[in-house]
Design a protein around this motif. Structure first.
Motif, short mmCIF file in Angstrom:
data_model
loop_
_atom_site.label_atom_id
_atom_site.label_comp_id
_atom_site.label_asym_id
_atom_site.label_seq_id
_atom_site.Cartn_x
_atom_site.Cartn_y
_atom_site.Cartn_z
N PRO A 179 -4.00 -7.60 -100.66
CA PRO A 179 -4.61 -8.80 -100.10
C PRO A 179 -3.56 -9.80 -99.65
O PRO A 179 -2.46 -9.87 -100.22
N CYS A 180 -3.89 -10.56 -98.61
CA CYS A 180 -2.99 -11.58 -98.06
C CYS A 180 -1.63 -10.97 -97.71
O CYS A 180 -0.57 -11.58 -97.93
N LEU A 181 -1.66 -9.78 -97.16
CA LEU A 181 -0.42 -9.06 -96.84
C LEU A 181 0.44 -9.87 -95.87
O LEU A 181 1.65 -10.02 -96.08
N GLY A 190 -6.80 -10.28 -109.68
CA GLY A 190 -5.94 -9.12 -109.59
C GLY A 190 -6.69 -7.87 -109.17
O GLY A 190 -7.92 -7.79 -109.33
N ARG A 191 -5.93 -6.92 -108.64
CA ARG A 191 -6.47 -5.59 -108.34
C ARG A 191 -5.69 -4.59 -109.17
O ARG A 191 -4.45 -4.57 -109.14
N SER A 213 -1.88 -5.73 -107.39
CA SER A 213 -1.56 -7.10 -106.97
C SER A 213 -2.21 -8.05 -107.96
O SER A 213 -3.38 -7.85 -108.32
N VAL A 214 -1.47 -9.04 -108.39
CA VAL A 214 -1.98 -10.03 -109.32
C VAL A 214 -1.53 -11.41 -108.85
O VAL A 214 -0.34 -11.63 -108.61
N SER A 215 -2.47 -12.31 -108.70
CA SER A 215 -2.17 -13.67 -108.23
C SER A 215 -2.58 -14.67 -109.29
O SER A 215 -3.72 -14.66 -109.75
#
Length: 390
Positions: free
Chosen positions: A122-124, A200-201, A307-309
């Motif tokens: 996400p948000c690449l 997160g994914r 991915s973890v934000s």
């Protein structure tokens, strides 16, 4: 503008959109954006990945950038992303019509692969632009067909060697993203974001033993599908207990035969919570139950964060300034991720405006916003830009 863009990538059978990064439909939408910028005599700037910002006003100082993205989730809605881009162009039109001359540049941005629907990140575009995601790692990402990002860029006529942090971030003094609200939290036409929930994914890989569906006794099986099924139920329960969100929305099964016990099930968990501690404890609880079930099923589990934000709290001063400009607009958090979160974490003063979603449905063909609310969003964005660029 909305009518022209709405036809690009729309599935006539479902009404949903398919605009994965660097696919023909997403490229068509990008060309539409380029044409719109050219028609307004905006100075268009692109980085090596294809993120775009079109500038209006002086070029010798940092300015305020607005905009969003044009890509979509698989079979997604019309408003998620494009509303922010169309509204940004319309806000510039409105300011020009009113005779406004910006003292600092105003930029209209379109950032690539925000949804991560093709390459899983996400948000690449904004992650690479901000230097959060290294170019080497980004270029090695693969889509479901095994095509790497580097190969997709080459196919689209872009040299992968140019991928890296974006120089135009030095000109991004402030970033304002307008977006359709993706839940039922906003009851007024326009609101202001307070924060973005941490999210997160995670890839859950359940491994077992392939075997014959008709001859293998139930007690002799090592079936990863059973482990996955219990894990999906556990995720639902643990999220409800924590007041959080947990969703298994994508699953891959091997060998994927009707008459075979699977050898492996890979499932992707999307987890979100109001704070980082709750997100971490949620993941731990789901993983613990999944591991215990795997032991009973004779299977194994590997959990890989993709991915973890962390939580993003938008600057209170900028947020309150927007609320004042908009005569006390309501303030609310969001559980959805946005490019605004990446730019905020990179140290750029960032805020978000939300336009009401009457159904609360998003990432679906049923996603909707009323025209009057969308026009109110344009007026609100123009007012904010006027205040920040005067």
């Amino acid at each position: 503008m909305w009518a022209a863009l709405a036809a690009i990538g729309r599935d006539p059978s479902t009404g949903g959109y398919h605009r994965g990064g660097w696919t023909p439909t997403e490229r068509t939408a990008t060309h539409w954006f380029r044409d719109q910028c050219a028609a307004r005599d905006l100075t268009l700037e692109s980085d090596g990945l294809g993120n775009l910002i079109a500038w209006w006003g002086p070029s010798d100082r940092p300015g305020v950038v607005t905009g969003s993205h044009l890509d979509s989730v698989i079979d997604g809605g019309a408003f998620d992303g494009p509303l922010g881009v169309v509204s940004a162009l319309a806000a510039v039109d409105l300011l020009r019509k009113d005779g406004f001359t910006p003292s600092v540049p105003i930029g209209v941005g379109a950032f690539v692969e925000e949804e991560g629907s093709r390459f899983g990140m996400p948000c690449l575009g904004s992650r690479v632009a901000a230097g959060v995601l290294p170019a080497e790692k980004a270029l090695g990402l693969k889509d479901r067909s095994g095509v790497t990002l580097a190969q997709a860029l080459e196919a689209a006529g872009t040299d992968p060697a140019g991928v890296g942090p974006s120089a135009f971030l030095d000109r991004m003094g402030t970033f304002i993203e307008l977006h359709v609200e993706q839940g039922r939290g906003l009851t007024a036409p326009v609101g202001v974001a307070s924060s973005i929930w941490p999210h997160g994914r995670y890839r859950f890989t359940f491994s077992g033993e392939a075997n014959h569906a008709g001859t293998t006794l139930m007690e002799d099986r090592h079936d990863p599908m059973l482990t996955y099924a219990m894990t999906a139920l556990a995720a639902n329960k643990q999220a409800r207990l924590a007041g959080a969100r947990a969703t298994f929305g994508r699953v891959s099964v091997e060998p994927n035969g009707t008459n075979a016990v699977p050898s492996q099930v890979t499932a992707w968990l999307d987890a979100r919570a109001a704070d980082d501690a709750t997100l971490n404890s949620l993941l731990a609880a789901i993983t613990k139950q999944a591991t215990e079930r795997a032991e009973r099923d004779g299977t194994t589990l590997t959990v890989t964060p993709e991915s973890v934000s962390p939580i993003v709290d938008f600057p209170a001063g900028l947020r309150d300034r927007l609320v004042g400009v908009l005569n006390g607009a309501p303030v609310l958090p969001t559980g959805a991720g946005h490019d605004a979160g990446v730019f905020s974490a990179a140290g750029i003063p960032t805020a978000m405006l939300f336009v009401r979603n009457p159904t609360g449905i998003s990432h679906s063909p049923a996603e909707h916003a009323e025209e009057d609310d969308c026009l109110a969003g344009v007026e609100a964005l123009a007012a904010v830009l006027r205040d920040l660029a005067k």
